[in-house]
Design a protein around this motif. Structure first.
Motif, short mmCIF file in Angstrom:
data_model
loop_
_atom_site.label_atom_id
_atom_site.label_comp_id
_atom_site.label_asym_id
_atom_site.label_seq_id
_atom_site.Cartn_x
_atom_site.Cartn_y
_atom_site.Cartn_z
N ILE A 128 9.96 -1.54 -13.90
CA ILE A 128 8.70 -2.16 -14.30
C ILE A 128 7.57 -1.60 -13.45
O ILE A 128 7.67 -1.57 -12.22
CB ILE A 128 8.77 -3.69 -14.15
CG1 ILE A 128 9.96 -4.24 -14.92
CG2 ILE A 128 7.48 -4.34 -14.60
CD1 ILE A 128 10.35 -5.63 -14.51
N ARG A 129 6.49 -1.17 -14.10
CA ARG A 129 5.35 -0.58 -13.38
C ARG A 129 4.06 -1.29 -13.78
O ARG A 129 3.90 -1.69 -14.92
CB ARG A 129 5.21 0.90 -13.71
CG ARG A 129 6.41 1.71 -13.27
CD ARG A 129 6.24 3.19 -13.60
NE ARG A 129 7.43 3.92 -13.27
CZ ARG A 129 7.70 4.42 -12.06
NH1 ARG A 129 6.83 4.27 -11.09
NH2 ARG A 129 8.82 5.08 -11.84
N ASN A 130 3.15 -1.43 -12.82
CA ASN A 130 1.84 -2.02 -13.12
C ASN A 130 0.91 -0.93 -13.66
O ASN A 130 1.32 0.22 -13.85
CB ASN A 130 1.26 -2.73 -11.89
CG ASN A 130 1.01 -1.78 -10.73
OD1 ASN A 130 0.92 -0.57 -10.89
ND2 ASN A 130 0.88 -2.33 -9.55
N TRP A 131 -0.34 -1.28 -13.89
CA TRP A 131 -1.28 -0.36 -14.52
C TRP A 131 -1.57 0.87 -13.67
O TRP A 131 -2.01 1.90 -14.17
CB TRP A 131 -2.56 -1.08 -14.90
CG TRP A 131 -3.34 -1.61 -13.74
CD1 TRP A 131 -3.15 -2.79 -13.10
CD2 TRP A 131 -4.41 -0.97 -13.06
NE1 TRP A 131 -4.03 -2.93 -12.07
CE2 TRP A 131 -4.82 -1.83 -12.02
CE3 TRP A 131 -5.07 0.24 -13.22
CZ2 TRP A 131 -5.85 -1.50 -11.15
CZ3 TRP A 131 -6.11 0.55 -12.35
CH2 TRP A 131 -6.48 -0.32 -11.34
N THR A 132 -1.33 0.80 -12.35
CA THR A 132 -1.55 1.97 -11.49
C THR A 132 -0.29 2.84 -11.38
O THR A 132 -0.32 3.87 -10.74
CB THR A 132 -1.98 1.54 -10.08
OG1 THR A 132 -0.94 0.76 -9.49
CG2 THR A 132 -3.27 0.75 -10.11
N GLY A 133 0.82 2.40 -12.01
CA GLY A 133 2.05 3.17 -11.98
C GLY A 133 3.02 2.77 -10.88
O GLY A 133 4.09 3.36 -10.75
N ASP A 134 2.66 1.76 -10.07
CA ASP A 134 3.54 1.32 -8.99
C ASP A 134 4.64 0.41 -9.53
O ASP A 134 4.38 -0.47 -10.35
CB ASP A 134 2.74 0.55 -7.93
CG ASP A 134 1.69 1.43 -7.26
OD1 ASP A 134 1.95 2.64 -7.09
OD2 ASP A 134 0.61 0.91 -6.93
N VAL A 135 5.86 0.61 -9.05
CA VAL A 135 6.99 -0.25 -9.42
C VAL A 135 6.84 -1.59 -8.71
O VAL A 135 6.42 -1.64 -7.55
CB VAL A 135 8.33 0.41 -9.02
CG1 VAL A 135 9.50 -0.53 -9.26
CG2 VAL A 135 8.52 1.71 -9.79
N PHE A 136 7.12 -2.69 -9.42
CA PHE A 136 7.10 -4.01 -8.78
C PHE A 136 8.24 -4.86 -9.32
O PHE A 136 8.85 -4.54 -10.34
CB PHE A 136 5.74 -4.70 -8.98
CG PHE A 136 5.47 -5.16 -10.39
CD1 PHE A 136 5.77 -6.46 -10.79
CD2 PHE A 136 4.90 -4.31 -11.31
CE1 PHE A 136 5.52 -6.87 -12.08
CE2 PHE A 136 4.64 -4.72 -12.61
CZ PHE A 136 4.95 -6.02 -12.99
N GLU A 137 8.54 -5.94 -8.59
CA GLU A 137 9.57 -6.88 -8.99
C GLU A 137 8.93 -8.00 -9.80
O GLU A 137 7.92 -8.57 -9.38
CB GLU A 137 10.24 -7.47 -7.76
CG GLU A 137 10.94 -6.44 -6.91
CD GLU A 137 11.33 -6.98 -5.55
OE1 GLU A 137 11.27 -8.20 -5.34
OE2 GLU A 137 11.70 -6.16 -4.70
N ALA A 138 9.52 -8.32 -10.95
CA ALA A 138 8.99 -9.41 -11.78
C ALA A 138 9.41 -10.75 -11.20
O ALA A 138 10.60 -10.97 -10.90
CB ALA A 138 9.52 -9.27 -13.20
N ARG A 139 8.43 -11.65 -11.00
CA ARG A 139 8.72 -12.98 -10.47
C ARG A 139 8.29 -14.10 -11.41
O ARG A 139 8.71 -15.22 -11.27
CB ARG A 139 8.05 -13.14 -9.13
CG ARG A 139 8.61 -12.13 -8.16
CD ARG A 139 8.20 -12.35 -6.78
NE ARG A 139 8.85 -11.30 -6.00
CZ ARG A 139 8.92 -11.31 -4.72
NH1 ARG A 139 8.42 -12.30 -4.07
NH2 ARG A 139 9.51 -10.33 -4.09
N SER A 140 7.42 -13.77 -12.38
CA SER A 140 7.00 -14.76 -13.38
C SER A 140 6.55 -14.01 -14.63
O SER A 140 6.38 -12.79 -14.61
CB SER A 140 5.87 -15.64 -12.83
OG SER A 140 4.73 -14.88 -12.49
#
Length: 145
Positions: A128-140
């Motif tokens: 999962i990546r945010n709009w800047t392309g960074d991977v993040f963990e989904a929490r909600s």
């Protein structure tokens, strides 16, 4: 094409903005949401969640994500991959938004969709990546239909 009836609702919320000095500030977001059914029409999707690379057959966790909640918590930690399971009786189009925080406020988020009853189940989504392309963990997550 047959005519459709659409419903509109207004919503306001908080958003993190970049301040003039480079310091984040809190702003306000106003939205008009157009839907195929009124807000009270309940629908949900299943979310199969994985804390490994890819979506192996040995499923880690799952949650039901509903459009009736302002935010839905992801029940496990370190979720970076997932499969979406739409319900056969859901509305024709929904958008799933995943957030890096527990209250659906983080600017680190990702929109997935459109999700339709025919996309059952989706392919493996991740990392999962945010709009800047960074991977993040989904929490909600939120589900808008």
């Amino acid at each position: 094409m047959a005519p459709r009836q659409l419903f509109a609702t207004c919503r306001a919320g908080l958003v993190v903005c970049d301040g003039d000095s480079g310091t984040p500030t809190i702003g306000q977001r106003h939205e008009v949401i157009i839907r195929e059914a009124p807000n009270f029409y309940p629908t949900s999707i299943g979310l199969r969640e994985y804390n490994k690379d890819g979506c192996p057959t040995d499923q880690n966790f799952s949650d039901q994500i509903s459009n009736q909640s302002e935010y839905n918590l992801i029940s496990a930690d370190f979720i970076t991959n997932m499969v979406v399971d739409p319900k056969p009786n859901m509305l024709s189009t929904c958008i799933l938004t995943l957030y890096a925080d527990r209250n659906c406020f983080s600017p680190s988020n990702a929109k997935i969709g459109p999700i339709t009853p025919r996309s059952n189940p989706s392919a493996c989504i991740g990392p999962i990546r945010n709009w800047t392309g960074d991977v993040f963990e989904a929490r909600s997550a939120t589900l808008r239909c």
